[in-house]
Design a protein around this motif. Sequence first.
Motif, PDB file in Angstrom:
ATOM      1  N   UNK A  56       0.835  -1.205   0.000  1.00  0.00           N
ATOM      2  CA  UNK A  56       0.000   0.000   0.000  1.00  0.00           C
ATOM      3  C   UNK A  56       0.867   1.251   0.000  1.00  0.00           C
ATOM      4  N   UNK A  57       1.952   1.204   0.760  1.00  0.00           N
ATOM      5  CA  UNK A  57       2.865   2.334   0.852  1.00  0.00           C
ATOM      6  C   UNK A  57       3.508   2.648  -0.499  1.00  0.00           C
ATOM      7  N   UNK A  58       3.888   1.602  -1.245  1.00  0.00           N
ATOM      8  CA  UNK A  58       4.493   1.782  -2.571  1.00  0.00           C
ATOM      9  C   UNK A  58       3.535   2.457  -3.547  1.00  0.00           C
ATOM     10  N   UNK A  59       2.227   2.227  -3.333  1.00  0.00           N
ATOM     11  CA  UNK A  59       1.219   2.780  -4.235  1.00  0.00           C
ATOM     12  C   UNK A  59       0.594   4.062  -3.683  1.00  0.00           C
ATOM     13  N   UNK A  60       1.229   4.633  -2.672  1.00  0.00           N
ATOM     14  CA  UNK A  60       0.770   5.888  -2.061  1.00  0.00           C
ATOM     15  C   UNK A  60      -0.643   5.797  -1.480  1.00  0.00           C
TER      16      UNK A  60
END
Length: 306
Positions: A25-29
């Motif tokens: 989720x963090x990688x996809x903002x």
Amino acid sequence: FIKIFSPKVLILIETEIWPNIICEANKRNIKVVLASARLSSKSLKKFLFFKSLSCHVLNKISAVLVQTNCDAKNFKYAGFKKKPLTLGNLKFDISLDEKKIQTGKIWREKIIKKYIWLALSTREGEEKNILQAWLEKGNKNDLLILLPRHPERFQKVFIHARNLGFKVKKKSFIKTNFIDEKNLAESDVLIGDSLGEVQFYISMSDLILIGGSINNLGGQSPIDACAQGKPVFFGKNMYNFSSVANELVCSGGGIEIKDYNLWITIGNKLLINKGLYNKTSCASRSVFSNNQGASEKIVENIEKIV
């Protein structure tokens, strides 16, 4: 799922800290929120043991919305760099099923027993100790309800109680709209072998024992019992609900005990003192009402983040 639905926020509850999904989720903002978060001292030790990993994952979370100030401190100790917000416990915003509660009250009126004792959400091996205590100290005019946490043990508990010489009934043997008053009046123990009816069993009971709390099995939630203003008994092992247990003890709505015999001994003293019983009942209900409102606060904070 993330590719298809493109969510704006990922909301995790309590202790559901999953490294892979958080990192993805963090990688996809995508904002990540841990809501109604809790971190016991016992769990904190595990976090500190794997601090390099846990600290890395925790700081990919946008906001940690904790249940208590103690949880907030523990998340800081675990390495979360932002300030956790103390917003309360979602479990206090449960919906009461008035139909089940009313049915419980009807059963209570029809069961010709002086008092009804409920051992709620009991764990493997615990019923044996409770039944032994009931055999030694239980009142013949009272009814003991055992509500095992796991359905596969219903029959085992029933057989064990019967082998000890108790007159035992299963709830499933009793028709929903017809209560066999005579058979229940002659019974010593009722096995709660139905699912989704915790509020029903609590409604028909006078005293509640929280399963798993005397033996070191973690303890279950006392919140459903507080919602109906029932005096709550529990052991020292209330790890996931330690703050609620502490509040209950401090307010007088709950009583911490060391063994099952004390549940019966202290419970009897409470039942014969109506003034003290009503005071304990009111304190238990107050703990519930004073802690409501977390869901609205959590929603407000999530909206700000999104």
